[in-house]
Design an enzyme around this catalytic site. Structure first.
Site, mmCIF file in Angstrom:
data_model
loop_
_atom_site.group_PDB
_atom_site.id
_atom_site.type_symbol
_atom_site.label_atom_id
_atom_site.label_comp_id
_atom_site.label_asym_id
_atom_site.label_seq_id
_atom_site.Cartn_x
_atom_site.Cartn_y
_atom_site.Cartn_z
ATOM 1 N N CYS A 282 0.196 13.088 7.585
ATOM 2 C CA CYS A 282 -0.753 12.073 8.044
ATOM 3 C C CYS A 282 -0.282 11.411 9.334
ATOM 4 C CB CYS A 282 -0.977 11.040 6.951
ATOM 5 S SG CYS A 282 -1.723 11.747 5.460
ATOM 6 N N SER B 212 -0.074 2.600 0.339
ATOM 7 C CA SER B 212 0.084 3.714 1.254
ATOM 8 C C SER B 212 0.652 3.203 2.568
ATOM 9 C CB SER B 212 -1.272 4.364 1.504
ATOM 10 O OG SER B 212 -1.251 5.166 2.658
ATOM 11 N N GLU C 239 -0.084 4.138 -5.493
ATOM 12 C CA GLU C 239 -0.458 3.458 -4.256
ATOM 13 C C GLU C 239 -1.907 2.972 -4.320
ATOM 14 O OE1 GLU C 239 2.483 5.897 -1.203
ATOM 15 O OE2 GLU C 239 0.315 6.218 -1.107
ATOM 16 N N ASP D 236 -0.276 12.716 -1.710
ATOM 17 C CA ASP D 236 -0.715 11.344 -1.929
ATOM 18 C C ASP D 236 -2.167 11.163 -1.504
ATOM 19 O OD1 ASP D 236 1.922 11.136 -2.560
ATOM 20 O OD2 ASP D 236 2.299 9.340 -1.377
ATOM 21 N N LYS E 149 6.765 12.095 -0.309
ATOM 22 C CA LYS E 149 7.923 12.042 -1.209
ATOM 23 C C LYS E 149 8.914 13.177 -0.965
ATOM 24 C CE LYS E 149 5.884 8.528 -2.681
ATOM 25 N NZ LYS E 149 4.662 8.732 -1.877
#
Length: 565
Positions: free
Chosen positions: A196, A474, A448, A83, A126
């Site tokens: 993240c 996000s 996003e 992402d 995901k």
């Protein structure tokens, strides 16, 4: 009949006996192996993204643990989309699609190879819901192993993470940051492997899986580079083999009460808006009755206990050092906000797993608050409804001084033109940006909007400009933002009828998202509206656009009972 005996019976029945065994012998199996359970290892390792680049050693540890516990490991791959790398590009449309692909991969491999159990290892966003959906569809004994969070980067005495970079873009373009600092933040924000670092989507979902009972206690906030992650993966293999022996299946664990536990932890930790979409899909895969309104019910009774980014101060590694998810869960349990009798993959209940955890957070840390002094008295993920979102929309309302505004609409039919408007300083205090045709069908794939929201924050507009979209945000997003607007524009939702300059009200106090245009005018606009042609007519994006359900039901592809005959 035990799983191993069922497998042996399948192998030895009929004329396929010799060819089936020959295929296994080619893999190095011996006669004695056919009495052992076959355990799938869904390995999300890839060099696409730092989130997944550190997973192979966890897969290796899991394989070793399976062998030591008396099973045979069958390793297969699942894909990932980064992402962070795809954000703001056409590639972001594949992110939510990948959730379904991952679930399909796991269901297909477990079913096609009639595995007795499955251990799923994932990192990026995901991987988490896709893995859990595949686990629940296959419904053989299973456990989720999270790859772990990233360690923070550092520059000028401050911790950095992926959102630091996106916000730096806005600061740089606004003239609030020099070029040297901008490039140093870009280079230093991501120091190595791991997902993240804030309470963004990956860490939100891993924390929720621990509360759900499908991951080991204390496993959801570890740092990927640390040795404990591999040790936990090996322990997870042992626990899974015990679950296979006990025939303890995911749907024995995942039910309405355990989902309430997961959502309670999401609220208490200030988790990602994406958790709403993903837990609607997870509940659907589990066959559990759970709606978007259940999130609002949970929000009203569960306080935010953790001071975590994106709207707070700390990262997931800080939460881990402060006691992790077990400490948060114990506080909730003591307050009567957790179902302690829910079963977990360990074979113990939630209360049994938390028996030795202190009832109060340690006084030498500031990450986890006691129930008597929460960050916020109620949860942060509000479900807003109104004529602009009759099926519901999702707003993250923590960290805002005043979660209410009315302003003129600035309308964009794609993300790129919206971002250009922000960067060229065309968006002003008090505006309400409307980004549409970005829903599950319209995007397609519900991309996003981290790039535009971070740019707004970087320019100092995070609390004075609203942003409303039928796309997603996000986990790193915060500000005056409302996403998942349903019905989406492509389905003829009211968001498709908004015109430049229309008045829009966002009010988290009254849970309202309202287009201040009278019904007669909206009826005229609706009569003149025409659905735009699909952006894709072949391939995976076209299939997703054709089959995806509304965001208000999880944007799943197999909700056939909700569709007209």
């Amino acid at each position: 009949m035990s799983p191993a005996n069922r497998r042996s019976k399948n192998i030895t029945e009929g004329v396929a006996r010799a060819p089936n065994r020959s295929m296994f012998y080619a893999l190095g199996y011996r006669e004695s192996d056919f009495a052992k359970p076959m355990i799938g290892v869904a390995n999300g390792h890839s060099t696409i993204t730092p989130c997944n680049s550190g997973l192979q050693r966890l897969a290796d540890a899991a394989v070793a643990g399976i062998a030591e516990a008396g099973g045979n490991a069958q390793v297969f791959g699942v894909p990932t989309i980064s992402d962070g790398m795809a954000m703001g590009t056409e590639g972001m449309k594949y992110s939510l699609v990948s959730r379904e692909v991952i679930a399909d991969c796991i269901e297909t491999c477990v079913g096609g190879q009639w595995m007795d159990g499955v251990l799923v290892i994932g990192g990026c966003d995901k991987n988490m819901p896709g893995g859990m959906m595949g686990i629940l569809r296959a419904n053989v004994p299973a456990i989720y192993v999270y790859g772990g969070t990233i360690l923070p980067g550092h520059y000028q005495g401050k911790d950095l993470n992926i959102v630091s970079v996106f916000e730096a873009v806005g600061e740089f373009t606004a003239g609030r940051m020099n070029e040297t600092d901008f490039h140093e933040i870009e280079r230093r924000a991501i120091p190595g492997s791991g997902s993240c670092g804030g309470m963004y989507t990956a860490n939100t979902m891993s924390s929720a899986f621990e509360a759900l009972g499908m991951s080991l206690p204390s496993s959801s906030t570890m740092a990927n580079p640390h040795d404990e992650t591999a040790a936990k993966a090996k322990e997870a293999a042992r626990v899974l083999l015990a679950a296979v022996k006990a025939d303890l299946k995911p749907r024995d664990i995942v039910n309405r009460r355990s989902i309430e536990n997961a959502v309670a932890v999401i609220m208490a930790t200030g988790g990602s808006t994406n958790a709403v979409l993903h837990f609607l899909a997870i509940a659907h895969a589990a066959g559990v009755d759970w709606t978007i309104d259940d999130f609002e019910r949970m929000r009203r009774k569960v306080p935010v206990l953790c001071d975590l980014k994106p709207s707070g101060r700390f990262l997931a590694v800080d939460l881990h050092r402060a006691g992790g998810i077990p400490q948060v869960m114990k506080i909730l349990l003591e307050a009567g906000l957790l179902h302690g009798d829910c079963l977990t993959i360990t074979g113990k209940t939630i209360a049994e797993n938390l028996a030795d955890v202190p009832a109060q957070p340690r006084p030498d840390q500031e990450v986890i608050r006691p129930i008597s002094k929460p960050m916020y008295a109620q949860g942060h993920l509000a479900i807003l409804k109104g004529n602009l979102s009759p099926e519901g929309s999702v707003a993250k309302i923590t960290g805002l001084k005043n979660p209410k505004m009315t302003g003129p609409a600035r309308v964009f039919d794609d993300e790129q033109s919206a971002l250009e408007a922000i960067m060229s300083r065309q968006i002003r205090h008090g505006d309400v940006m409307v980004l549409r045709y970005l829903g599950p069908k319209g995007g397609p794939g519900m991309p996003e909007m981290l790039a535009p929201t971070s740019a707004l924050i970087g320019q100092g507009l995070g609390e004075s400009v609203g942003l409303v979209t039928d796309g997603r945000f996000s986990g790193g997003t915060w500000g005056m933002v409302v996403g998942h607007v349903a019905p989406e524009a492509h389905a003829g939702g009211t968001i498709a009828l908004v015109r430049e300059g229309d008045s829009i009200t966002i009010d988290a106090h009254t849970l309202t998202l309202q287009l201040n245009v009278d019904d007669a005018e909206l009826a005229r606009r609706r009569a003149a509206w025409k659905r735009p042609p699909p952006r894709y007519t072949r391939g995976v994006l076209a299939k997703f656009a054709l089959n995806a359900s509304s965001a208000s039901t999880g944007a799943v592809l197999d909700a056939f009972e909700d569709r007209p005959a």
